[in-house]
Design an enzyme around this catalytic site. Sequence first.
Site, PDB file in Angstrom:
ATOM      1  N   ASP A  52     167.423  85.710 -10.618  1.00  0.00           N
ATOM      2  CA  ASP A  52     168.434  84.720 -10.233  1.00  0.00           C
ATOM      3  C   ASP A  52     168.462  83.559 -11.231  1.00  0.00           C
ATOM      4  O   ASP A  52     169.265  82.639 -11.113  1.00  0.00           O
ATOM      5  CB  ASP A  52     168.228  84.227  -8.785  1.00  0.00           C
ATOM      6  CG  ASP A  52     166.865  83.626  -8.549  1.00  0.00           C
ATOM      7  OD1 ASP A  52     166.054  83.568  -9.498  1.00  0.00           O
ATOM      8  OD2 ASP A  52     166.599  83.198  -7.405  1.00  0.00           O
ATOM      9  N   SER A  53     167.596  83.648 -12.276  1.00  0.00           N
ATOM     10  CA  SER A  53     167.705  82.717 -13.403  1.00  0.00           C
ATOM     11  C   SER A  53     169.043  82.904 -14.111  1.00  0.00           C
ATOM     12  O   SER A  53     169.428  82.077 -14.943  1.00  0.00           O
ATOM     13  CB  SER A  53     166.546  82.923 -14.379  1.00  0.00           C
ATOM     14  OG  SER A  53     166.388  84.293 -14.689  1.00  0.00           O
ATOM     15  N   ASP A  91     166.578  90.220  -8.031  1.00  0.00           N
ATOM     16  CA  ASP A  91     166.245  89.095  -7.153  1.00  0.00           C
ATOM     17  C   ASP A  91     167.197  89.013  -5.970  1.00  0.00           C
ATOM     18  O   ASP A  91     168.417  89.091  -6.146  1.00  0.00           O
ATOM     19  CB  ASP A  91     166.373  87.771  -7.926  1.00  0.00           C
ATOM     20  CG  ASP A  91     165.058  87.311  -8.515  1.00  0.00           C
ATOM     21  OD1 ASP A  91     163.986  87.746  -8.029  1.00  0.00           O
ATOM     22  OD2 ASP A  91     165.093  86.509  -9.463  1.00  0.00           O
ATOM     23  N   LYS A 121     163.215  91.580  -5.332  1.00  0.00           N
ATOM     24  CA  LYS A 121     162.157  90.561  -5.389  1.00  0.00           C
ATOM     25  C   LYS A 121     162.550  89.399  -4.479  1.00  0.00           C
ATOM     26  O   LYS A 121     163.694  88.967  -4.472  1.00  0.00           O
ATOM     27  CB  LYS A 121     161.947  90.080  -6.825  1.00  0.00           C
ATOM     28  CG  LYS A 121     160.936  88.934  -6.938  1.00  0.00           C
ATOM     29  CD  LYS A 121     160.425  88.736  -8.355  1.00  0.00           C
ATOM     30  CE  LYS A 121     161.334  87.945  -9.250  1.00  0.00           C
ATOM     31  NZ  LYS A 121     161.628  86.565  -8.804  1.00  0.00           N
ATOM     32  N   GLU A 123     161.044  85.501  -2.925  1.00  0.00           N
ATOM     33  CA  GLU A 123     160.085  84.410  -3.150  1.00  0.00           C
ATOM     34  C   GLU A 123     159.411  84.013  -1.836  1.00  0.00           C
ATOM     35  O   GLU A 123     160.088  83.821  -0.827  1.00  0.00           O
ATOM     36  CB  GLU A 123     160.810  83.188  -3.742  1.00  0.00           C
ATOM     37  CG  GLU A 123     161.374  83.457  -5.133  1.00  0.00           C
ATOM     38  CD  GLU A 123     162.029  82.232  -5.761  1.00  0.00           C
ATOM     39  OE1 GLU A 123     161.986  81.132  -5.159  1.00  0.00           O
ATOM     40  OE2 GLU A 123     162.595  82.381  -6.863  1.00  0.00           O
ATOM     41  N   GLU A 190     154.042  82.555 -10.773  1.00  0.00           N
ATOM     42  CA  GLU A 190     154.719  81.637 -11.693  1.00  0.00           C
ATOM     43  C   GLU A 190     154.011  80.295 -11.762  1.00  0.00           C
ATOM     44  O   GLU A 190     153.759  79.652 -10.735  1.00  0.00           O
ATOM     45  CB  GLU A 190     156.193  81.456 -11.262  1.00  0.00           C
ATOM     46  CG  GLU A 190     156.962  80.539 -12.213  1.00  0.00           C
ATOM     47  CD  GLU A 190     158.475  80.639 -12.090  1.00  0.00           C
ATOM     48  OE1 GLU A 190     158.976  81.524 -11.359  1.00  0.00           O
ATOM     49  OE2 GLU A 190     159.161  79.824 -12.730  1.00  0.00           O
TER      50      GLU A 190
END
Length: 272
Positions: A52-53, A91, A121, A123, A190
């Site tokens: 999602d970057s 993501d 993925k 978080e 991270e």
Amino acid sequence: MSTAKKEYKRVTVKSLVDMKKHGEKISMLTAYDYSMAKIVDSANVDVILVGDSASNVMAGHETTLPITLDQMIYHAASVIRAVQRALVVVDLPFGSYQSDSKEALRSAIRIMKESGGHAVKLEGGEEIKESVKKILKAGIPVMGHLGLTPQSIYKFGTYTVRAKEEEEAEKLIEDAKLLERLGCFAIVLEKIPAALTKKVSESISIPTIGIGGGKHADGQVLVIHDLLGMTHEFNPRFLRRYMNLYEEMGNAISQYVTDVKSQDFPNDEEQY
Ligand code: KIV
């Protein structure tokens, strides 16, 4: 020179666990479009993350929060069309899995069905365990993400190193063990201290993939635009730039402008 220990024709979630078992480090990079994914895949990167970057590097947003599920699916489908070898992880964007586990499952199913991605993925740890369980139960592989979790940036307030204090470090270790117990196949760590990455990596049998987590992770991930030096204002200590494409591309484009203005381009051979 390749330091791969075994040839993987197609990388699967099982291959990654196998790599950890045999001490082979895992390479992971982001890609968000067809052309870049083709280059990344041809260079034998094990895992391509449709991160999602994309919200930052593709769309120019300040955070990862604005990107939508539809936009992630668009990026992931473009990547999938290019990839022959790598495992493609997508993501789940902010807002597509936090409210309840049924919505999380619906979002994960949309990604798998509409993009052809191989895994998702998410978080977080304990707080998203019901969503992780539900997605895994549907047969969708899940990668975890702990430490600095950019979707929670407004809770943290800054992008500085996480889990430096004992309490947060203990929670992170517990979360990593929980994600392993639930059935996740790998965990991104991270921006946490290298010593903590070592401890986590030794405490679980699934691979850890570090970004700013130091050399003890079982693999490493970077944002491709950072590695290539296309982004030039983002300079964290953990980033190794392999090129300065911002400058090289800028020079090439300036030369093109000069050539058009001076009528050097196109020349006689470059026309019909
Ligand atoms: O979105 C992303 O690029 C990521 C990496 C930083 C791991 O989640």
